[in-house]
Design an enzyme around this catalytic site. Structure first.
Site, PDB file in Angstrom:
ATOM      1  N   ASP A  46       0.864  -1.189   0.000  1.00  0.00           N
ATOM      2  CA  ASP A  46       0.000   0.000   0.000  1.00  0.00           C
ATOM      3  C   ASP A  46       0.898   1.237   0.000  1.00  0.00           C
ATOM      4  OD1 ASP A  46      -3.103   0.824   1.369  1.00  0.00           O
ATOM      5  OD2 ASP A  46      -1.456   2.272   1.353  1.00  0.00           O
ATOM      6  N   ASN A  54      -1.928  13.041  -4.070  1.00  0.00           N
ATOM      7  CA  ASN A  54      -3.029  13.547  -4.903  1.00  0.00           C
ATOM      8  C   ASN A  54      -3.398  14.977  -4.527  1.00  0.00           C
ATOM      9  OD1 ASN A  54      -3.649  11.383  -6.645  1.00  0.00           O
ATOM     10  ND2 ASN A  54      -4.718  10.313  -5.007  1.00  0.00           N
ATOM     11  N   ASP A  63      -1.701   9.285 -10.654  1.00  0.00           N
ATOM     12  CA  ASP A  63      -1.871   8.210 -11.644  1.00  0.00           C
ATOM     13  C   ASP A  63      -0.525   7.764 -12.211  1.00  0.00           C
ATOM     14  OD1 ASP A  63      -4.561   8.258 -11.272  1.00  0.00           O
ATOM     15  OD2 ASP A  63      -5.080   9.117 -13.217  1.00  0.00           O
ATOM     16  N   GLU A  89      -4.819   2.136  -4.187  1.00  0.00           N
ATOM     17  CA  GLU A  89      -3.351   2.189  -4.205  1.00  0.00           C
ATOM     18  C   GLU A  89      -2.770   0.965  -3.522  1.00  0.00           C
ATOM     19  OE1 GLU A  89      -4.567   2.747  -0.852  1.00  0.00           O
ATOM     20  OE2 GLU A  89      -2.812   4.007  -0.437  1.00  0.00           O
TER      21      GLU A  89
HETATM   22  P1  GH3 Z   1      -1.543   5.516   4.327  1.00  0.00           P
HETATM   23  O1  GH3 Z   1      -0.102   5.914   4.381  1.00  0.00           O
HETATM   24  O2  GH3 Z   1      -2.116   5.241   5.663  1.00  0.00           O
HETATM   25  O3  GH3 Z   1      -1.795   4.404   3.371  1.00  0.00           O
HETATM   26  O4  GH3 Z   1      -2.323   6.805   3.780  1.00  0.00           O
HETATM   27  P2  GH3 Z   1      -2.959   7.037   2.356  1.00  0.00           P
HETATM   28  O5  GH3 Z   1      -3.151   8.497   2.165  1.00  0.00           O
HETATM   29  O6  GH3 Z   1      -2.140   6.347   1.304  1.00  0.00           O
HETATM   30  O7  GH3 Z   1      -4.317   6.236   2.464  1.00  0.00           O
HETATM   31  P3  GH3 Z   1      -5.801   6.668   2.175  1.00  0.00           P
HETATM   32  O8  GH3 Z   1      -6.565   5.381   2.163  1.00  0.00           O
HETATM   33  O9  GH3 Z   1      -6.246   7.767   3.078  1.00  0.00           O
HETATM   34  O10 GH3 Z   1      -5.776   7.272   0.716  1.00  0.00           O
HETATM   35  C1  GH3 Z   1      -5.654   6.485  -0.413  1.00  0.00           C
HETATM   36  C2  GH3 Z   1      -5.649   7.402  -1.596  1.00  0.00           C
HETATM   37  O11 GH3 Z   1      -5.415   6.698  -2.811  1.00  0.00           O
HETATM   38  C3  GH3 Z   1      -6.951   8.129  -1.756  1.00  0.00           C
HETATM   39  C4  GH3 Z   1      -7.298   7.927  -3.198  1.00  0.00           C
HETATM   40  O12 GH3 Z   1      -7.696   9.134  -3.801  1.00  0.00           O
HETATM   41  C5  GH3 Z   1      -6.025   7.443  -3.823  1.00  0.00           C
HETATM   42  N1  GH3 Z   1      -6.258   6.645  -5.010  1.00  0.00           N
HETATM   43  C6  GH3 Z   1      -6.865   5.432  -5.095  1.00  0.00           C
HETATM   44  N2  GH3 Z   1      -6.916   5.030  -6.383  1.00  0.00           N
HETATM   45  C7  GH3 Z   1      -6.342   6.014  -7.129  1.00  0.00           C
HETATM   46  C8  GH3 Z   1      -6.092   6.178  -8.540  1.00  0.00           C
HETATM   47  O13 GH3 Z   1      -6.436   5.344  -9.383  1.00  0.00           O
HETATM   48  N3  GH3 Z   1      -5.463   7.317  -8.932  1.00  0.00           N
HETATM   49  C9  GH3 Z   1      -5.073   8.275  -8.042  1.00  0.00           C
HETATM   50  N4  GH3 Z   1      -4.434   9.358  -8.493  1.00  0.00           N
HETATM   51  N5  GH3 Z   1      -5.299   8.140  -6.717  1.00  0.00           N
HETATM   52  C10 GH3 Z   1      -5.919   7.024  -6.267  1.00  0.00           C
HETATM   53 MG    MG Z   2      -1.941   4.225   1.317  1.00  0.00          MG
HETATM   54 MG    MG Z   3      -4.896   1.967   1.139  1.00  0.00          MG
END
Ligand code: GH3
Ligand code: MG
Ligand code: MG
Length: 215
Positions: A46, A54, A63, A89
């Protein structure tokens, strides 16, 4: 038909297999592992603080990070290993022939390559992103994908609590306060630092001590 099937099994952003494909392939690895008495591990990765990437640089940069991660992991793991985008992610790995410890070593080495990658961002210094991971062993930490996922996710949470940027095996435990796993002895500060970092990436806590002036 082949094109149709490929589309149904592939994540369009990263080009990795999707969860559905992973689930089917992992089942096959489970059967092989049982038949040939081979270890099999499941790893869940992760990206660290990805929401902030983002929020700060925009989803387009996010992305690109995901695309590059997909490329790096599919180059790093090949042959019998499975790499798939689990969702968001998160990336899942099926590591055939690898025990928990081997899995941690392999994923940690991928992390070491990954964190050297830089991403250009408009008007700001180049960005680096890390990830964390948990590794579970089939047969010991779970008998099916659902229980392996749960076990890996639980230890991934601990990796995050330690600040991320590290890979932990299921069963990993925080040492009693004041104890360490490894003592790094030496006067070469740079080398000690490199060693400590590599050990921390693999979930080991170390203490650096200098060995005093040369006789
Ligand atoms: P942690 O270190 O605890 O994992 O924090 P985090 O910010 O990585 O975790 P959180 O679950 O809060 O956020 C995950 C983010 O991943 C939020 C979401 O917008 C982003 N994300 C998920 N799929 C995609 C994608 O396909 N493209 C982009 N650009 N962002 C994505
Ligand atoms: Mg994360
Ligand atoms: Mg996650």
């Amino acid at each position: 038909m082949r094109l149709y099937r490929e589309l149904a099994e592939t994540d369009p952003l990263t080009g990795l297999a999707n969860r559905r494909k992973f689930t089917a392939d992992f089942d096959r690895l489970r059967r092989m592992a049982t038949r040939y008495h081979q270890p099999l591990s499941f790893a869940l990765l992760d990206l660290d603080k990805f929401k902030r990437v983002n929020d700060t640089y925009g989803h387009a940069v996010g992305d690109v990070v995901l695309q590059r991660l997909g490329g790096l992991l599919s180059r790093h793991f090949r042959g019998e290993d499975l790499v798939a985008r689990w969702g968001g992610e998160e990336v899942a790995l099926g590591l055939y022939g690898m025990s928990r410890v081997d899995g941690v070593a392999q994923v940690a080495s991928a992390l070491e390559t990954w964190r050297e990658e830089t991403f250009s961002t408009p008007g700001q210094p180049p960005l680096r992103v890390t990830f964390s991971g948990g590794v579970a062993r089939y047969g010991e930490d779970g008998d099916d994908l659902r229980s392996l996922y749960r076990a890996a996710d639980e230890v991934l949470y601990r990796a995050k609590a330690l600040g991320g940027n590290r890979i932990l095996p299921v069963g990993w435990q925080q040492n009693t306060v004041g104890t360490v796993d490894v003592v790094v002895v030496g006067n070469d500060e740079k080398l000690s630092e490199l060693l400590s970092e590599a050990l921390a990436t693999r979930g080991l806590r170390c203490l650096k001590v200098s060995d005093g002036p040369a006789p």
